[in-house]
Design an enzyme around this catalytic site. Structure first.
Site, mmCIF file in Angstrom:
data_model
loop_
_atom_site.group_PDB
_atom_site.id
_atom_site.type_symbol
_atom_site.label_atom_id
_atom_site.label_comp_id
_atom_site.label_asym_id
_atom_site.label_seq_id
_atom_site.Cartn_x
_atom_site.Cartn_y
_atom_site.Cartn_z
ATOM 1 N N ARG A 90 47.641 26.784 63.827
ATOM 2 C CA ARG A 90 49.165 26.516 63.620
ATOM 3 C C ARG A 90 50.029 26.531 64.825
ATOM 4 N N TYR A 95 54.648 34.820 67.777
ATOM 5 C CA TYR A 95 53.741 35.782 67.374
ATOM 6 C C TYR A 95 52.742 35.788 68.757
ATOM 7 N N GLN A 150 65.693 35.665 48.406
ATOM 8 C CA GLN A 150 65.824 37.080 47.739
ATOM 9 C C GLN A 150 64.846 37.940 47.274
ATOM 10 N N HIS A 162 60.784 33.826 65.130
ATOM 11 C CA HIS A 162 61.603 34.763 64.427
ATOM 12 C C HIS A 162 62.879 35.095 64.887
ATOM 13 N N GLU A 171 55.524 30.755 65.594
ATOM 14 C CA GLU A 171 56.572 31.792 64.977
ATOM 15 C C GLU A 171 56.962 32.808 65.801
HETATM 16 P P1 FAD Z 1 75.938 34.323 33.295
HETATM 17 O O1 FAD Z 1 75.356 33.378 34.429
HETATM 18 O O2 FAD Z 1 77.380 34.658 33.561
HETATM 19 O O3 FAD Z 1 75.942 33.532 31.865
HETATM 20 C C1 FAD Z 1 76.332 34.009 30.880
HETATM 21 C C2 FAD Z 1 76.554 32.879 29.815
HETATM 22 O O4 FAD Z 1 76.704 33.476 28.537
HETATM 23 C C3 FAD Z 1 77.468 31.930 30.230
HETATM 24 O O5 FAD Z 1 76.939 30.556 30.122
HETATM 25 C C4 FAD Z 1 78.656 32.076 29.019
HETATM 26 O O6 FAD Z 1 79.305 30.748 28.720
HETATM 27 C C5 FAD Z 1 77.869 32.572 27.874
HETATM 28 N N1 FAD Z 1 78.594 33.201 26.884
HETATM 29 C C6 FAD Z 1 79.387 34.409 26.948
HETATM 30 N N2 FAD Z 1 79.832 34.739 25.874
HETATM 31 C C7 FAD Z 1 79.258 33.796 24.835
HETATM 32 C C8 FAD Z 1 79.272 33.851 23.588
HETATM 33 N N3 FAD Z 1 80.211 34.792 22.960
HETATM 34 N N4 FAD Z 1 78.534 33.024 22.760
HETATM 35 C C9 FAD Z 1 77.878 32.036 23.376
HETATM 36 N N5 FAD Z 1 77.791 32.135 24.950
HETATM 37 C C10 FAD Z 1 78.278 33.091 25.511
HETATM 38 N N6 FAD Z 1 72.907 34.997 42.039
HETATM 39 C C11 FAD Z 1 71.961 35.173 43.150
HETATM 40 O O7 FAD Z 1 70.895 35.893 42.863
HETATM 41 N N7 FAD Z 1 71.866 34.431 44.132
HETATM 42 C C12 FAD Z 1 72.859 33.600 44.631
HETATM 43 O O8 FAD Z 1 72.566 33.039 45.668
HETATM 44 C C13 FAD Z 1 74.079 33.254 43.793
HETATM 45 N N8 FAD Z 1 75.024 32.610 44.067
HETATM 46 C C14 FAD Z 1 75.969 32.610 43.375
HETATM 47 C C15 FAD Z 1 77.139 31.935 43.781
HETATM 48 C C16 FAD Z 1 78.365 31.870 42.740
HETATM 49 C C17 FAD Z 1 79.528 30.824 43.145
HETATM 50 C C18 FAD Z 1 78.196 32.402 41.660
HETATM 51 C C19 FAD Z 1 79.415 32.265 40.936
HETATM 52 C C20 FAD Z 1 77.193 33.296 41.387
HETATM 53 C C21 FAD Z 1 76.225 33.351 42.135
HETATM 54 N N9 FAD Z 1 75.122 34.175 41.846
HETATM 55 C C22 FAD Z 1 74.179 34.266 42.660
HETATM 56 C C23 FAD Z 1 75.071 35.186 40.737
HETATM 57 C C24 FAD Z 1 74.388 34.618 39.436
HETATM 58 O O9 FAD Z 1 74.602 33.401 39.251
HETATM 59 C C25 FAD Z 1 74.441 35.549 38.370
HETATM 60 O O10 FAD Z 1 74.034 37.012 38.671
HETATM 61 C C26 FAD Z 1 73.857 35.196 37.364
HETATM 62 O O11 FAD Z 1 74.261 34.024 36.562
HETATM 63 C C27 FAD Z 1 73.890 36.276 35.948
HETATM 64 O O12 FAD Z 1 73.277 35.848 34.843
HETATM 65 P P2 FAD Z 1 73.646 36.193 33.657
HETATM 66 O O13 FAD Z 1 72.796 35.076 32.618
HETATM 67 O O14 FAD Z 1 73.657 37.355 33.479
HETATM 68 O O15 FAD Z 1 75.294 35.565 33.116
HETATM 69 P P1 NAP Z 2 80.236 41.822 44.949
HETATM 70 O O1 NAP Z 2 78.919 41.504 45.831
HETATM 71 O O2 NAP Z 2 80.084 43.324 44.263
HETATM 72 O O3 NAP Z 2 81.434 41.787 45.876
HETATM 73 C C1 NAP Z 2 82.598 42.163 45.442
HETATM 74 C C2 NAP Z 2 83.648 42.245 46.368
HETATM 75 O O4 NAP Z 2 84.833 42.577 45.843
HETATM 76 C C3 NAP Z 2 83.297 43.262 47.555
HETATM 77 O O5 NAP Z 2 83.764 42.667 48.719
HETATM 78 C C4 NAP Z 2 84.186 44.363 47.235
HETATM 79 O O6 NAP Z 2 84.423 45.073 48.386
HETATM 80 C C5 NAP Z 2 85.662 43.580 46.476
HETATM 81 N N1 NAP Z 2 86.059 44.503 45.511
HETATM 82 C C6 NAP Z 2 85.530 44.912 44.475
HETATM 83 N N2 NAP Z 2 86.457 45.565 43.541
HETATM 84 C C7 NAP Z 2 87.943 45.204 44.112
HETATM 85 C C8 NAP Z 2 89.050 45.498 43.702
HETATM 86 N N3 NAP Z 2 89.279 46.214 42.612
HETATM 87 N N4 NAP Z 2 90.033 45.118 44.336
HETATM 88 C C9 NAP Z 2 89.547 44.219 45.639
HETATM 89 N N5 NAP Z 2 88.685 43.914 45.977
HETATM 90 C C10 NAP Z 2 87.501 44.629 45.164
HETATM 91 O O7 NAP Z 2 80.351 40.794 43.965
HETATM 92 P P2 NAP Z 2 80.508 39.024 44.162
HETATM 93 O O8 NAP Z 2 80.679 38.735 45.524
HETATM 94 O O9 NAP Z 2 81.362 38.678 43.023
HETATM 95 O O10 NAP Z 2 79.074 38.702 43.705
HETATM 96 C C11 NAP Z 2 78.649 38.997 42.472
HETATM 97 C C12 NAP Z 2 76.989 39.147 42.291
HETATM 98 O O11 NAP Z 2 76.550 37.679 42.634
HETATM 99 C C13 NAP Z 2 76.649 39.792 43.819
HETATM 100 O O12 NAP Z 2 76.002 41.067 43.265
HETATM 101 C C14 NAP Z 2 75.642 38.956 44.359
HETATM 102 O O13 NAP Z 2 74.353 39.518 44.381
HETATM 103 C C15 NAP Z 2 75.440 37.873 43.675
HETATM 104 N N6 NAP Z 2 75.573 36.809 44.611
HETATM 105 C C16 NAP Z 2 74.549 36.377 45.573
HETATM 106 C C17 NAP Z 2 74.758 35.509 46.470
HETATM 107 C C18 NAP Z 2 73.659 35.280 47.504
HETATM 108 O O14 NAP Z 2 73.887 34.472 48.446
HETATM 109 N N7 NAP Z 2 72.761 36.218 47.513
HETATM 110 C C19 NAP Z 2 75.709 34.710 46.614
HETATM 111 C C20 NAP Z 2 76.806 34.900 45.657
HETATM 112 C C21 NAP Z 2 76.638 35.814 44.625
HETATM 113 P P3 NAP Z 2 85.590 46.234 48.596
HETATM 114 O O15 NAP Z 2 85.245 47.171 47.385
HETATM 115 O O16 NAP Z 2 85.172 46.947 49.782
HETATM 116 O O17 NAP Z 2 86.893 45.524 48.755
HETATM 117 FE FE1 SF4 Z 3 61.489 33.064 47.392
HETATM 118 FE FE2 SF4 Z 3 61.499 32.721 44.736
HETATM 119 FE FE3 SF4 Z 3 63.808 32.341 45.923
HETATM 120 FE FE4 SF4 Z 3 61.717 30.673 46.488
HETATM 121 S S1 SF4 Z 3 62.948 30.647 44.793
HETATM 122 S S2 SF4 Z 3 62.824 31.635 48.223
HETATM 123 S S3 SF4 Z 3 59.828 31.728 46.310
HETATM 124 S S4 SF4 Z 3 62.637 34.290 45.939
#
Ligand code: FAD
Ligand code: NAP
Ligand code: SF4
Length: 691
Positions: free
Chosen positions: A229, A181, A354, A267, A179
């Site tokens: 390693r 080191y 994360q 790294h 890595e």
């Molecule tokens: P949600 O996942 O939005 O779940 C809410 C659920 O409630 C849904 O299934 C919905 O259908 C249900 N629901 C709503 N209202 C009702 C109702 N009245 N009755 C029954 N069911 C209902 N996060 C990361 O940490 N790492 C990532 O790499 C990452 N990548 C992402 C990539 C994409 C493309 C997207 C879209 C999101 C990503 N996220 C990632 C974000 C992550 O998925 C969300 O932060 C997480 O899913 C939030 O969880 P939640 O349970 O709060 O909500």
């Molecule tokens: P986000 O990270 O909060 O990004 C939202 C983007 O939209 C920002 O670039 C913001 O930038 C812009 N924005 C906000 N309000 C706006 C407005 N009114 N008009 C135009 N632009 C606006 O949210 P997200 O990309 O939707 O992701 C949601 C969550 O999922 C995130 O918090 C993230 O942690 C998680 N997630 C994580 C990963 C991962 O790989 N770790 C991947 C996907 C999602 P400006 O305000 O500068 O324009």
């Molecule tokens: Fe790290 Fe847990 Fe994500 Fe695996 S799932 S990379 S152990 S935070």
């Protein structure tokens, strides 16, 4: 299976994982299976109460059936610290603290080795040392060149730490030689420019690791595990050649190593080696090149996260043992579950980094996105499965995204009667979108895990059921947990109703296929994921080969370090990714993965623009003002990835009825929401309700 379970591990072949659960005989000792928990720095090493918490953390993994554990890296002296006041083992007082760890692991019938790591020029302090005074671009400090005297005393320090490890009750040590080191810095011409006995020729460059190993062996005796390693693929210019890797491994074997472990990439390498974008088992080929050359066992590593893959690698002769580090953070019971034929219940590591590496590189303690109990074992002990409904409480959880799933399954394990309502046809919420993103298919494993846990814990799951206030109030629940998630934000831009405009949901779900020129409004995680989705090459391509070509990894090892020019196919779309705020695009992405996401998009010609004002959208495209200058981006489509708002329409009517309402995940707060927070909140609220 039952007959097998009644026999001790060694006596009968495991029906599903015969290689994984065959013991490994080292002569003086035997490991009960081929699963190594690889070294991970957790931050507990330096924290208050750290050894108490470390012993609970390692005991949980030993109880979970892993064959051998390796601790996080411990420095042999102050100069070798990773950071000021980092973990070190060079005194009797320090040694005594480790006994707590070894005792707790042995009490669970486990075995544990201490990793000795000298960071060399990666030490984050101003008195770092290295074979030559060359600064690494990832470190602010230029190291001091080590004098021959300091080299000799450092070798003695390694041996003394190994001796103290034995005194502390460890079953062995691992010498960290990869890595990038210190030891790796001596081995590679990239960092070793010396012209004395410790540099220049290959024999001189490997003198340091060999002398360390000999000194260690002399101090600890023959009946102590010594893993070395080896960096088998440096992935940097002027790294080792394959011939050198092979010769070093043979020399280490002769010098007394018990096992050789694989290290991949320094790294400072600009290649992701363990992130989600790395295909599973992507580096097992490197270890396999060495199989048959040595008499001692070889361990393979990197992105191996299921017992099925581990078994396959062992069966196909890639290695003698498999190292899994993060998968054991994600599920301490990994080995036991596989052994019992319950691998569908393994909480699989999704390689997001994360909560583990991003935390460590951000100066925080490690944990795990899918398992918030990791490194918090003293605060959140593992749940004991109670009989369904034993707690005499009835709770409704609305929304089966990560937050609702975590809360519902935790509650059910505590004997609470849980009804989980999900409006769509499947569990998972936004994870059903995430798993469609190239490189994120492992997110589906989390949903598989929860599907099986729901069955096991007896959660009453109501799919295709949009919960409403009337029926919830009629259900005689003691509490409501609203995990209803979010609604994508629609920004108020003139022309937002234009047919060119679509949301990330439309794109990722395949409801809309954008044209060749696309502007993405919003550069958060979802903006980046949407760009990756739109640029992904054809489905038919072999993902491993594609990854190797994209990042320039040469499996034929023509050059030192195993690098070759990257080959990136012509992108199928022209993409602009935009944000209103100042600063680098993608700045808030994960610390250890953001750079790779940015680089991957940059390599595909994506234009990343900050300080954008969105003026309007019309037939000509997206009209913007960038730093005072008006422009038209002539795009076919505009994809909105502008963040989210919480969805919590049920709160008011439920609260008005006087029943306790808990909000978790996106429903509680959409800003800066991620799955790490959603899952952890689910656990905490469940513990509060179940208490
Ligand atoms: P949600 O996942 O939005 O779940 C809410 C659920 O409630 C849904 O299934 C919905 O259908 C249900 N629901 C709503 N209202 C009702 C109702 N009245 N009755 C029954 N069911 C209902 N996060 C990361 O940490 N790492 C990532 O790499 C990452 N990548 C992402 C990539 C994409 C493309 C997207 C879209 C999101 C990503 N996220 C990632 C974000 C992550 O998925 C969300 O932060 C997480 O899913 C939030 O969880 P939640 O349970 O709060 O909500
Ligand atoms: P986000 O990270 O909060 O990004 C939202 C983007 O939209 C920002 O670039 C913001 O930038 C812009 N924005 C906000 N309000 C706006 C407005 N009114 N008009 C135009 N632009 C606006 O949210 P997200 O990309 O939707 O992701 C949601 C969550 O999922 C995130 O918090 C993230 O942690 C998680 N997630 C994580 C990963 C991962 O790989 N770790 C991947 C996907 C999602 P400006 O305000 O500068 O324009
Ligand atoms: Fe790290 Fe847990 Fe994500 Fe695996 S799932 S990379 S152990 S935070």
């Amino acid at each position: 299976m039952e007959e097998f379970l009644s026999k001790p591990h060694a006596m009968m072949e495991h029906p599903q994982f015969p290689h994984l659960f065959s013991p490994l005989d080292l002569g003086f000792t035997q490991l009960k299976n081929r699963i190594l928990m690889g070294s991970m720095h957790t931050g507990l090493e330096e924290s208050k109460d750290g050894f108490k918490r470390l012993s609970a953390y390692f005991a949980a993994r030993a109880r979970g059936g892993v064959g051998l554990i390796v601790t996080g890296g411990i420095a042999p002296n102050r100069r070798g610290w990773l950071a000021p006041f980092g973990a070190k083992l060079s005194t009797n007082a320090e040694m005594r603290r480790h006994r707590r760890v070894t005792d707790s692991v042995h009490a669970e019938d486990g075995k544990i080795c201490l990793q000795i790591l000298h960071a060399g020029r990666y030490s984050m302090h101003p008195f770092s040392v290295a074979p030559s005074s060359i600064r690494a671009h990832i470190s602010p400090f230029k190291p001091f060149e080590m004098s021959p005297r300091l080299i000799r005393s450092t070798i003695s320090d390694f041996a003394q730490t190994a001796y103290l490890a034995r005194e502390a009750g460890y079953d062995g040590i691992e010498i960290m030689g990869s890595e990038g080191y210190l030891i790796n810095q001596f081995i590679a011409p990239r960092t070793n420019k010396r012209n004395d006995d410790w540099g220049g020729s290959f024999e001189n460059r490997i003198r340091f690791p060999l002398e360390i190993l000999r000194a260690v062996r002399a101090k600890v005796g023959a009946d102590f595990i010594v893993i070395f390693r080896v960096s088998m693929l440096d992935l940097v210019d002027q790294g080792s050649s394959w011939e050198e890797v092979e010769a070093l491994a043979l020399a280490l074997q002769d010098a007394g190593a018990s096992i050789i472990n694989t290290g991949i990439g320094w790294h400072e390498a600009r290649i992701p080696t363990i992130a989600t974008v790395v295909p599973q088992g992507a580096y097992a080929w490197v270890t396999k090149r060495l199989m048959g050359t040595l008499k001692i066992p070889l361990i393979t590593t990197n992105r191996i996260n299921t017992p099925e893959l581990a078994e396959q690698l062992l069966r196909e002769g890639y290695a003698d043992m498999v190292s899994m580090a993060r998968p054991l953070l994600a599920d301490p019971e990994f080995a036991n579950k596989a052994y019992r034929g319950e691998s569908a219940l393994i909480n699989t590591c999704i390689a997001c980094n994360q909560a583990c590496l991003d935390h460590i590189f951000g100066g925080k303690e490690a944990s795990c996105l899918v398992n918030p109990r990791a490194c918090q074992e003293t605060k959140f002990p593992a749940p004991e499965l109670k009989a369904p409904h034993a707690a005499g409480k009835k709770v409704a959880v609305v929304g089966a995204g990560p937050a609702g799933l975590s809360c519902a399954t935790e509650l059910a394990q505590m004997g609470v009667e849980v009804h989980l309502f999900e409006q769509s046809a499947s569990i998972g919420g936004q994870f059903n979108l995430a798993k469609r993103i190239p490189g994120k298919s492992d997110f589906a494993e989390t949903l598989r895990y929860f599907e099986h846990l729901i069955l096991k814990t007896g959660v009453h799951l109501h799919l295709n059921h949009k919960a409403n206030a009337e029926e919830l109030l009629a259900g005689q629940f003691d509490a409501f947990v609203l995990a209803t998630g979010i609604l994508p934000r629609t920004p108020a831009i003139p022309g937002i109703e234009h047919s060119k405009v679509c949301s990330y949901l439309d794109v990722i779900l395949g409801r809309k296929v954008p044209g060749e020129k696309v502007a993405i409004i919003g550069a958060g995680g979802i903006g980046f994921d949407t760009a990756a989705f739109l640029l992904h090459p054809s489905e038919t391509e072999n993902p491993l080969e594609q990854y190797q070509k994209e990042w320039g990894i040469d499996t034929a090892y023509h050059e030192r370090g195993g690098l070759m020019p990257a080959q990136i196919e012509k992108p199928k779309r022209q993409i602009w990714i935009l944000q209103r705020s100042k600063g680098k695009i993608g700045e808030r992405l994960g610390k250890t993965t953001g750079w790779a996401h940015r680089l991957a998009l940059k390599n595909r010609g994506v234009q990343m623009i900050s300080e954008v004002q969105y003026d309007r959208i019309d037939d000509a495209g997206l009209h913007v003002t960038i730093k005072g200058e008006q422009q038209i981006l002539p795009v076919d489509h505009v994809v909105i990835c502008a963040g989210q708002e919480p969805l919590r329409e049920l709160v008011r009517p439920l609260q008005d009825a006087g029943i306790q309402v808990y909000l978790i995940g996106g429903a509680q707060e959409a800003a800066e929401l991620d799955a790490k927070r959603a899952i952890a909140q689910g656990l905490k609220v469940a513990l509060e309700i179940g208490a």
